[in-house]
Each structure stands twice: as C-alpha cells, then as structure tokens.
Design an enzyme around this catalytic site. Structure first.
Site, PDB file in Angstrom:
ATOM      1  N   HIS A  17     -17.768  12.096 -36.771  1.00 27.59           N
ATOM      2  CA  HIS A  17     -17.247  11.262 -37.590  1.00 27.59           C
ATOM      3  C   HIS A  17     -18.055  11.209 -38.671  1.00 27.59           C
ATOM      4  CE1 HIS A  17     -20.938   8.942 -37.056  1.00 27.59           C
ATOM      5  NE2 HIS A  17     -20.867   8.956 -35.474  1.00 27.59           N
ATOM      6  N   HIS A  20     -22.051  12.289 -39.098  1.00 26.61           N
ATOM      7  CA  HIS A  20     -22.019  13.586 -38.745  1.00 26.61           C
ATOM      8  C   HIS A  20     -21.944  14.221 -40.231  1.00 26.61           C
ATOM      9  CE1 HIS A  20     -20.851  12.455 -34.612  1.00 26.61           C
ATOM     10  NE2 HIS A  20     -21.901  12.438 -34.413  1.00 26.61           N
ATOM     11  N   CYS A 125     -31.912   6.394 -20.879  1.00 23.60           N
ATOM     12  CA  CYS A 125     -30.726   6.009 -21.518  1.00 23.60           C
ATOM     13  C   CYS A 125     -29.995   7.417 -21.613  1.00 23.60           C
ATOM     14  CB  CYS A 125     -31.019   5.240 -22.918  1.00 23.60           C
ATOM     15  SG  CYS A 125     -29.402   5.413 -23.660  1.00 23.60           S
ATOM     16  N   CYS A 128     -29.076   8.039 -25.469  1.00 27.41           N
ATOM     17  CA  CYS A 128     -30.241   8.881 -26.332  1.00 27.41           C
ATOM     18  C   CYS A 128     -30.678   9.723 -25.738  1.00 27.41           C
ATOM     19  CB  CYS A 128     -31.184   7.636 -26.225  1.00 27.41           C
ATOM     20  SG  CYS A 128     -30.988   5.915 -26.908  1.00 27.41           S
ATOM     21  N   CYS A 142     -30.931  -0.640 -23.589  1.00 28.69           N
ATOM     22  CA  CYS A 142     -31.283   0.439 -24.698  1.00 28.69           C
ATOM     23  C   CYS A 142     -31.376  -0.230 -26.013  1.00 28.69           C
ATOM     24  CB  CYS A 142     -30.467   1.471 -24.651  1.00 28.69           C
ATOM     25  SG  CYS A 142     -30.608   2.512 -25.671  1.00 28.69           S
ATOM     26  N   HIS A 145     -28.498   1.804 -28.106  1.00 29.48           N
ATOM     27  CA  HIS A 145     -26.899   1.534 -27.571  1.00 29.48           C
ATOM     28  C   HIS A 145     -26.482   0.372 -26.957  1.00 29.48           C
ATOM     29  CE1 HIS A 145     -27.870   6.077 -28.135  1.00 29.48           C
ATOM     30  NE2 HIS A 145     -26.746   5.898 -28.321  1.00 29.48           N
ATOM     31  N   LYS A 294     -24.305  -0.099 -37.718  1.00 25.36           N
ATOM     32  CA  LYS A 294     -24.185   1.517 -37.779  1.00 25.36           C
ATOM     33  C   LYS A 294     -23.027   1.875 -37.240  1.00 25.36           C
ATOM     34  CE  LYS A 294     -26.247   5.648 -35.924  1.00 25.36           C
ATOM     35  NZ  LYS A 294     -26.693   6.190 -34.672  1.00 25.36           N
ATOM     36  N   LYS A 297     -19.663   5.761 -32.303  1.00 26.92           N
ATOM     37  CA  LYS A 297     -18.800   5.541 -31.060  1.00 26.92           C
ATOM     38  C   LYS A 297     -18.853   4.586 -30.561  1.00 26.92           C
ATOM     39  CE  LYS A 297     -16.751   8.251 -27.466  1.00 26.92           C
ATOM     40  NZ  LYS A 297     -17.119   8.882 -26.102  1.00 26.92           N
TER      41      LYS A 297
HETATM   42  N1  MSP Z   1     -27.958  15.896 -30.141  1.00 28.51           N
HETATM   43  C1  MSP Z   1     -29.029  14.998 -31.110  1.00 28.51           C
HETATM   44  C2  MSP Z   1     -29.563  15.727 -32.075  1.00 28.51           C
HETATM   45  C3  MSP Z   1     -30.641  17.102 -31.428  1.00 28.51           C
HETATM   46  S1  MSP Z   1     -31.179  17.803 -32.739  1.00 28.51           S
HETATM   47  C4  MSP Z   1     -32.518  18.824 -32.183  1.00 28.51           C
HETATM   48  C5  MSP Z   1     -28.137  13.755 -31.644  1.00 28.51           C
HETATM   49  N2  MSP Z   1     -26.899  14.146 -31.911  1.00 28.51           N
HETATM   50  S2  MSP Z   1     -25.862  13.113 -32.595  1.00 28.51           S
HETATM   51  O1  MSP Z   1     -24.609  13.573 -32.360  1.00 28.51           O
HETATM   52  O2  MSP Z   1     -26.175  11.718 -31.999  1.00 28.51           O
HETATM   53  O3  MSP Z   1     -26.405  13.076 -34.000  1.00 28.51           O
HETATM   54  C6  MSP Z   1     -27.241  12.298 -34.668  1.00 28.51           C
HETATM   55  C7  MSP Z   1     -27.496  12.473 -36.106  1.00 28.51           C
HETATM   56  O4  MSP Z   1     -25.941  12.484 -36.633  1.00 28.51           O
HETATM   57  C8  MSP Z   1     -28.005  11.637 -36.615  1.00 28.51           C
HETATM   58  O5  MSP Z   1     -29.440  11.810 -36.887  1.00 28.51           O
HETATM   59  C9  MSP Z   1     -27.363  11.919 -38.404  1.00 28.51           C
HETATM   60  O6  MSP Z   1     -27.958  13.060 -38.865  1.00 28.51           O
HETATM   61  C10 MSP Z   1     -26.074  11.964 -38.065  1.00 28.51           C
HETATM   62  N3  MSP Z   1     -25.553  10.595 -38.018  1.00 28.51           N
HETATM   63  C11 MSP Z   1     -24.790   9.978 -36.904  1.00 28.51           C
HETATM   64  N4  MSP Z   1     -24.360   8.910 -37.297  1.00 28.51           N
HETATM   65  C12 MSP Z   1     -24.676   8.400 -38.316  1.00 28.51           C
HETATM   66  C13 MSP Z   1     -24.497   7.378 -39.514  1.00 28.51           C
HETATM   67  N5  MSP Z   1     -23.917   6.343 -38.955  1.00 28.51           N
HETATM   68  N6  MSP Z   1     -25.333   7.249 -40.450  1.00 28.51           N
HETATM   69  C14 MSP Z   1     -25.945   8.489 -40.712  1.00 28.51           C
HETATM   70  N7  MSP Z   1     -26.007   9.652 -40.106  1.00 28.51           N
HETATM   71  C15 MSP Z   1     -25.476   9.633 -38.879  1.00 28.51           C
HETATM   72  O7  MSP Z   1     -28.915  12.891 -31.965  1.00 28.51           O
END
Ligand code: MSP
Length: 506
Positions: A17, A20, A125, A128, A142, A145, A294, A297
């Site tokens: 999304h 990312h 969790c 997380c 959590c 979440h 925030k 999903k």
């Molecule tokens: N797999 C772990 C990260 C491991 S790194 C060694 C993870 N994955 S995640 O798919 O949940 O991605 C989290 C990251 O996605 C956040 O830290 C950020 O970089 C980005 N974001 C996801 N949603 C976001 C927002 N709503 N706003 C800003 N960044 C976001 O955690």
C-alpha cells in the site's frame, strides 16, 4: 565514500500500500540524488517472507507456502518498479543465500557467548511478530494492532540484549546523529536507559523459517532473520563481488516509527555482539495517515498507490508524498489533496512555466535559444538551491529540499510576470533584453529540472528535452548559465494534463 540506503523489507502477508511506497520512494530519492553527486550508491529493498502468519494466510489463500510468498513478493517487486524505484537489488528472505548468512550471523553471536538456552513464557503478537509484557498491552490487546496476543511457552534461545545497555548508551552518546530525527533518538535512548531484557532469537514448533544451525528443530526468530538482510544481501547481490567490504557499515536505514525498537536498539546490539560495525545512520519517519489514523491493512483504510499512479502518473505521487508532510512527522494524505496539488503546483506552477517559456521561444525566436547572461539575483537563487537542497538531503530533509526547489519555481514565475516578455517582443529595440529573459527562464527551468530529477525523474527528462538540453543531470548542473544553445524548441504540451476530480466513491 559510499552511500548505501535501505528500506524495511516488507511483510508479504499483505498487499503493498501507499505506506510501503512512501519509504521506498524516500529511499529512491536519496539514492538518485547521491548518484547525481557522483557517489558510489547502492539502494536495497525487498520482502520479509518468514512471518509466523504465513502458513495460515497461505492456507487461507489455498496456496502452497512458497507459491504464496512468490506471488506476494512479486506484487512488492511490481510496486517497486511502478513507483519508479531505482533499487540495485531486491532481497527476499526465502532466498537460501540469505538463510545461510542468517545462520552464519547467529553462529558468530553464539561463539562469543551471547546466546543461551531458556524458556520463554509470555505473550506474542503475530502481526508485529513481537513479544509483549502484560504492562505493554492496551486493554489486553496489542498496542499496534488491537488484536489479542497469543500466549506462548516454549524452549527458546535467548540473546543477551541486557548486556548491551551501556555499549548502546555509549554509541548514542558518541554519535548524536546516529538516529534522526533527534526526538526519535531520544525515544530510543530512553528506552535503552530504562533497561533491556534478553530477547528470544528462535521459535520452537514452527517450520517456516531459517533453521537454527545448532538445533534445527527451532527456527530463527523472524525479526533476526529479517534484520540480517541489510548485511546478507550485500554478499550475494552481485554474482562476482561481495559488496560488504565496500558498503558496510556505510548504511542508512529508513523506517517508520513502528519498528524503531528493532532497528535502533536490537539491530545495533546484535551487530556489536557479532563483532560487526553498527550502521552509519537510521532515519525514522512518521506515518501517512488517512483521516488521522495510520493507514494499515488491519484498519482497512489503505490506498493502493497503483490506483493513484494510473490516474495522476507516478511523478505526481512521488511529488505529493514529500510536499504534503514533513518527512519525519506524521502526515494526513487524501486523494483530494493530491488532486489539488496536481493542478495547482504541478499543473500551474511548473507545467505552465514550461509551456509559456517554450511557447515564447518558439513564437518570438523561431524555436532558437540563444546564450545570454543571467542576472545576479537568479544566479544566487539557483546557487542557493545547489548548496542548501543538498545539505537538507544530507539530513534526510526531503520535504525541506523540495520546498527550496519550489521557491525557485515561484521565483521564475515572478520573473515571467515582472519582465513581461510579450511586451519586450512588441518593441524591436528591446530584442537583446528579450533574448536575455528567455534564456534566464529556460536556464532556470533547466536547473529546476536537474534539482527535481531525484523526485520526479520522468518529468525532469521531459523538461530538459523540451528545452533542448542534455538529460544527464549531474548535481553540479544546478547552477545558473549552464543551458546550452538550442534550436527547434517547440511549445511543449502540458506536463500535467487535466484529470477529472476524484469522485466521492474514489
Ligand atoms: N517486515 C517488517 C520489517 C523488517 S525490516 C528488517 C515490517 N514490515 S511491514 O510490511 O509492516 O513494513 C513496515 C514499514 O512499512 C514501516 O516501517 C514503513 O517503512 C512502511 N509503512 C507501512 N505503513 C506505513 C504508513 N502508514 N506510513 C508510513 N510508513 C508506512 O515491519
């Protein structure tokens, strides 16, 4: 000096999304900018594929595990290329070459006596992929979440994180810019000061993951597996070269605040324990919010970046994300907001400036751009962008650097109004003045295009081509008077054509 920049590796249990895309685009802007400065640059992104959720989610989708992660990793790779990211490699944690390095990494720590066997009893969790104490829950759920954590009790291997309190505090002391922005550094530091507990580095009774090398009945805890990607990928990203000696530890990690503790506390401690250098810097950004919440999903309020790209184009999205919120802080985004900036800033401020400039060169000078001196004021304005925007970008201030470039766009628009080339064109005795203004506008736009190249790469090339300028865009070209003489300049079509306003349903 090298510049190695990373994004978190994203979980494949959800679809990509805009959150990312945000981090990926931020890393891309930094990487492209450093390449403009001629630095040895490497940009890594990828996917985290060993979550404890994966077996369940794959089964729900009716797919085999590998098939499921292959399909979802492909969606992230596709997002990466659709946002025009110039990553040098895409790492996947199910790559066996990564798994081998995870085992090697853990062995190093164990050989140094920092891993021991114990029993973990507590809460976990699965979203997380993190262990929680009762006191950290909110109404028993959590905090991230809002779902109930699972109770687990199992034999685990533990890492002596508690022993790293002082070394970590020393690190934060010695390197005040280790974690940016400063308030995030303080947050990490006060977490460390409160004292650290040892953490599990393995899970029992699970099979989807990297086996613990000395006890294959256990798998490596997914967060350790994931963090190691930043180091492991360098070993196999290039078939003929181990990049680690060249790029480690010159690494800058980008991440959002949700995973601060893993990156700013656990990761440096693990590296110290393994006898490796800690990262050069970490930048922790905020959340993109929809209606103050925030986007995620689990809340069901996500925007698919690809839908926006289909309507507005990739550059509009890349631009909007770093205009709308200060990088580092949370920021609310909306489709209406994107639409408004698309029309006002991209369409009017930048697009019209190019249309007018090229139309005037075409009409008054038969498409011929002639060299002329640039006023002191404009020279200074362009020069300021060269030095100031670069130093903002060195501090990860992607919003501030972009604002500086936009100031220059506004200055050029004022210059058009004040110098009124259409009046000069009516008076044959002022032909020299007209040449001067047209050159200043074209040259200023050229400098803008070079300064924007990292943010809006396609648009930048279109501007340079419309002005008959080479499209290699080294940063040193953000300097006045570098436009070359050109012929055949035609009135450029709109850079950002009108699109229909979003409907309420969109
Ligand atoms: N797999 C772990 C990260 C491991 S790194 C060694 C993870 N994955 S995640 O798919 O949940 O991605 C989290 C990251 O996605 C956040 O830290 C950020 O970089 C980005 N974001 C996801 N949603 C976001 C927002 N709503 N706003 C800003 N960044 C976001 O955690």
């Amino acid at each position: 000096m090298s510049f190695y920049v990373t994004t978190p590796i994203y979980y494949v249990n959800a679809s990509p999304h805009i959150g990312h895309a945000y981090t990926t685009i931020a890393a891309d802007i930094l990487a492209r900018h450093r390449r403009q400065r001629g630095e040895n640059t490497f940009f890594l992104t990828g996917t985290d594929e060993h979550g404890s959720n994966i077996p369940r989610v794959a089964a729900e989708a009716g797919l085999g595990l590998q098939e499921f992660v292959d399909r979802n990793a492909a969606a992230f790779e596709d997002m990466t290329s659709r946002v025009n990211a110039s990553n040098d490699f895409f790492v996947r944690t199910t790559d066996p070459r990564h798994g081998e390095r995870v085992q090697e990494f853990l062995e190093r720590i164990r050989e140094r006596g920092e891993i021991y066997e114990g029993v973990y009893a507590g809460l976990y969790c699965t979203r997380c992929e993190a262990f929680y104490g009762e006191d950290e829950l909110v109404d028993g759920l959590c905090p991230q979440h809002g779902i109930p954590p699972e109770h687990v009790e199992e034999k685990n291997y533990f890492f002596r994180l508690s022993a790293y309190r002082d070394p970590l505090l020393r690190l934060y002391e010695e390197r005040p810019d280790f974690v940016l922005p400063r308030f995030r550094s303080n947050e990490a530091r006060s977490f460390i000061e409160r004292g650290l507990e040892d953490i599990s580095v393995s899970r029992a009774g699970q099979h989807w993951g990297v086996p613990v090398p000395w006890d294959p009945g256990q798998i490596v805890y997914v967060w350790i597996d994931a963090l190691v990607n930043y180091w492991s990928a360098l070993a196999f990203a290039r078939p003929d070269e181990d990049l680690r000696p060249r790029l480690w530890p010159d690494v800058r990690h980008l991440l959002a605040k949700d995973i601060l503790k893993f990156h700013c506390v656990i990761w440096p401690a693990l590296l110290l324990a393994a006898g490796l250098d800690v990262p050069k810097q970490l930048f922790v950004h905020g959340y993109l919010l929809m209606d103050e919440r925030k986007m995620s999903k689990s809340l069901g309020n996500v925007i698919d970046p690809l839908d926006l790209i289909d309507v507005y184009g990739v550059d509009a999205l890349r631009f909007y994300l770093f205009r709308v919120a200060t990088f580092g802080q949370d920021g609310n985004i909306s489709v209406d907001g994107l639409h408004e900036r698309y029309e006002r800033e991209l369409g009017n401020d930048l697009g019209n400036l190019l249309s007018r400039t090229t139309a005037m060169v075409a009409r008054y000078r038969d498409g011929r751009l002639r060299a002329a001196p640039v006023s002191k004021e404009l020279q200074a304005a362009v020069g300021a962008v060269q030095t100031e925007a670069a130093s903002r970008l060195d501090e990860f201030d992607l919003t501030g650097a972009l604002e500086l470039v936009w100031d220059l766009v506004r200055t050029l628009n004022r210059h058009v109004e004040q110098s009124a080339p259409w009046e000069l064109a009516r008076d044959g005795s002022r032909a020299g003045e007209l040449d001067g203004v047209l050159y200043e506008l074209a040259d200023g736009l050229r400098a803008v295009a070079v300064a924007l190249a990292a943010y809006v790469p396609d648009t930048s090339v279109r501007i340079l081509e419309a002005l008959g300028q080479p499209d290699s865009a080294p940063w040193e070209d953000v300097s006045a008077g570098r436009a070359v003489e050109a012929d055949g300049i035609e009135a450029a079509p709109p850079l950002f054509p009108r699109v229909d306003a979003p409907t309420a349903a969109a």
